[in-house]
Enzyme design. Structure first.
Site, PDB file in Angstrom:
ATOM      1  N   ARG A   1      15.034 -10.513  19.004  1.00 21.12           N
ATOM      2  CA  ARG A   1      14.501  -9.710  17.903  1.00 21.12           C
ATOM      3  C   ARG A   1      15.066 -10.208  16.580  1.00 21.12           C
ATOM      4  NH1 ARG A   1      16.247  -6.168  22.028  1.00 21.12           N
ATOM      5  NH2 ARG A   1      14.553  -4.964  23.002  1.00 21.12           N
TER       6      ARG A   1
ATOM      7  N   LYS B   1      19.415  -3.513  21.453  1.00 18.59           N
ATOM      8  CA  LYS B   1      19.344  -2.084  21.172  1.00 18.59           C
ATOM      9  C   LYS B   1      20.445  -1.348  21.923  1.00 18.59           C
ATOM     10  CE  LYS B   1      14.393  -1.894  20.207  1.00 18.59           C
ATOM     11  NZ  LYS B   1      13.088  -1.278  20.573  1.00 18.59           N
TER      12      LYS B   1
ATOM     13  N   HIS C   1       8.468 -10.813  15.243  1.00 19.31           N
ATOM     14  CA  HIS C   1       8.193 -10.194  16.533  1.00 19.31           C
ATOM     15  C   HIS C   1       7.044 -10.916  17.227  1.00 19.31           C
ATOM     16  CE1 HIS C   1       9.794  -6.877  18.826  1.00 19.31           C
ATOM     17  NE2 HIS C   1       8.591  -6.581  19.266  1.00 19.31           N
TER      18      HIS C   1
ATOM     19  N   ARG D   1       8.524 -13.563  19.183  1.00 22.71           N
ATOM     20  CA  ARG D   1       9.099 -12.981  20.410  1.00 22.71           C
ATOM     21  C   ARG D   1       8.002 -12.828  21.471  1.00 22.71           C
ATOM     22  NH1 ARG D   1      13.240  -9.627  22.400  1.00 22.71           N
ATOM     23  NH2 ARG D   1      12.617  -7.615  23.294  1.00 22.71           N
TER      24      ARG D   1
ATOM     25  N   HIS E   1      14.624  -5.989  27.662  1.00 23.33           N
ATOM     26  CA  HIS E   1      13.847  -4.767  27.857  1.00 23.33           C
ATOM     27  C   HIS E   1      14.555  -3.863  28.859  1.00 23.33           C
ATOM     28  CE1 HIS E   1       9.823  -6.826  26.582  1.00 23.33           C
ATOM     29  NE2 HIS E   1      10.498  -6.355  25.556  1.00 23.33           N
TER      30      HIS E   1
ATOM     31  N   TYR F   1       2.941  -8.378  28.778  1.00 26.45           N
ATOM     32  CA  TYR F   1       2.715  -9.811  28.622  1.00 26.45           C
ATOM     33  C   TYR F   1       1.841 -10.385  29.728  1.00 26.45           C
ATOM     34  CZ  TYR F   1       6.262  -9.323  25.094  1.00 26.45           C
ATOM     35  OH  TYR F   1       6.953  -8.907  23.984  1.00 26.45           O
TER      36      TYR F   1
END
Length: 308
Positions: free
Chosen positions: A160, A184, A254, A257, A280, A289
């Protein structure tokens, strides 16, 4: 005057406690904390307008009424789904901390958000992007060398933009060609990168000293004034560089990404590996994806097959 300033005292106080929980205990980014608080400002303001002034008034009926109000205001399904998630996280925390005796959010349904397939670069466009930046880096000076390294690392790793801007020099391990990333919730993961990215990063580190200042610290990527590079600068770099690739969609960091993830799957990587690389928490996030790859396959078939 903001909506939070109009909230009953009990609501304002618990919202302040929840903000500290998000920022200190969960270590969420300021952007994520603001998003939660904005949603909950809206929720508690709605409950107050219904006559509520205590947490006992935050029941399932109030939650459903609030979501219905979002729909009448024309909010997108993705926004309503996100706000429902915010409410569920909040009420679960209220129960866990003993502020309520039952969790109304546990029974709160929300509309399933439409999964919008993000635009990605084709492999030839991605290669053109990084190779063009590398080819012109020397004549553009230190900022050009930095931009080439940024593009190579974003495409090589799929990290990210916030993760990239937070990198320090010591996060790079050139012996193993991996980078340590804090995602995150400050979750740490290790992501590999290839030789082109390694070479671009080495060139940038050699140039970095010409820009570094007393306040630069250990930041890997620097802005023109020597401070840690800002996310807005990186977004502008990606936008400007992608615009020079003929036919390429206008994507943000992004988008690179998404591009990295799509190309990994097209190259044979399995979903679990891509999930780990991207950081994730849920496999469901990574599965989008597969839809991108299938959509691209279908498009190629329709364009190429005479009986499509």
């Amino acid at each position: 005057m903001t909506e939070s300033e109009l909230l009953p005292e009990a609501y304002a106080a618990v919202l302040a406690d929840f903000e500290r929980h998000l920022a200190v205990e969960r270590d969420l980014t300021p952007h994520t904390v603001r998003a939660y608080l904005g949603d909950l400002d809206s929720l508690l303001g709605h409950v107050a307008r219904l006559g509520g002034d205590s947490l006992d008034d935050l029941d399932l009926r109030a939650l459903r009424s609030w979501l219905a109000k979002q729909q009448t205001l024309g909010k997108a399904r993705t926004t309503i789904a996100r706000r429902a998630t915010s409410a569920r996280v909040f009420t679960a925390w209220l129960l866990r901390t003993g502020r309520i005796t039952a969790d109304p959010g546990a029974r709160l349904a929300s509309p399933k958000a439409h999964r919008v397939l993000p635009e990605v670069l084709r492999q030839d466009e991605a290669i053109a992007l990084v190779e063009t930046a590398t080819a012109t880096a020397a004549e553009e000076g230190p900022m050009g060398v930095r931009d080439a390294a940024i593009l190579e690392l974003l495409y090589a790793t799929g990290i990210r933009v916030g993760e990239l801007c937070g990198l320090d020099i010591d996060d790079l391990d050139f012996d193993r060609n991996v980078v340590r990333v804090f995602g995150k919730g400050r979750k740490e993961r290790t992501v590999p990168f290839g030789q082109p990215a390694s070479a671009a990063l080495r060139r940038w580190i050699a140039e970095r000293s010409s820009i570094a200042r007393a306040g630069s610290g250990a930041a890997l990527f620097l802005g023109a004034r020597g401070g840690r590079v800002d996310q807005r600068v990186v977004r502008q770099v990606v936008h400007d560089r992608v615009s020079s690739v003929p036919g390429a969609p206008d994507i943000a960091p992004h988008g690179l990404r998404h591009t990295a993830a799509t190309h990994l799957l097209e190259g044979g990587a399995d979903l679990r590996t891509v999930q780990e690389l991207l950081g994730h928490a849920s496999m469901a996030t990574t599965q989008v994806y597969t839809h991108i790859s299938n959509d691209r396959l279908r498009t190629a078939y329709q364009q190429a097959h005479p009986r499509a």
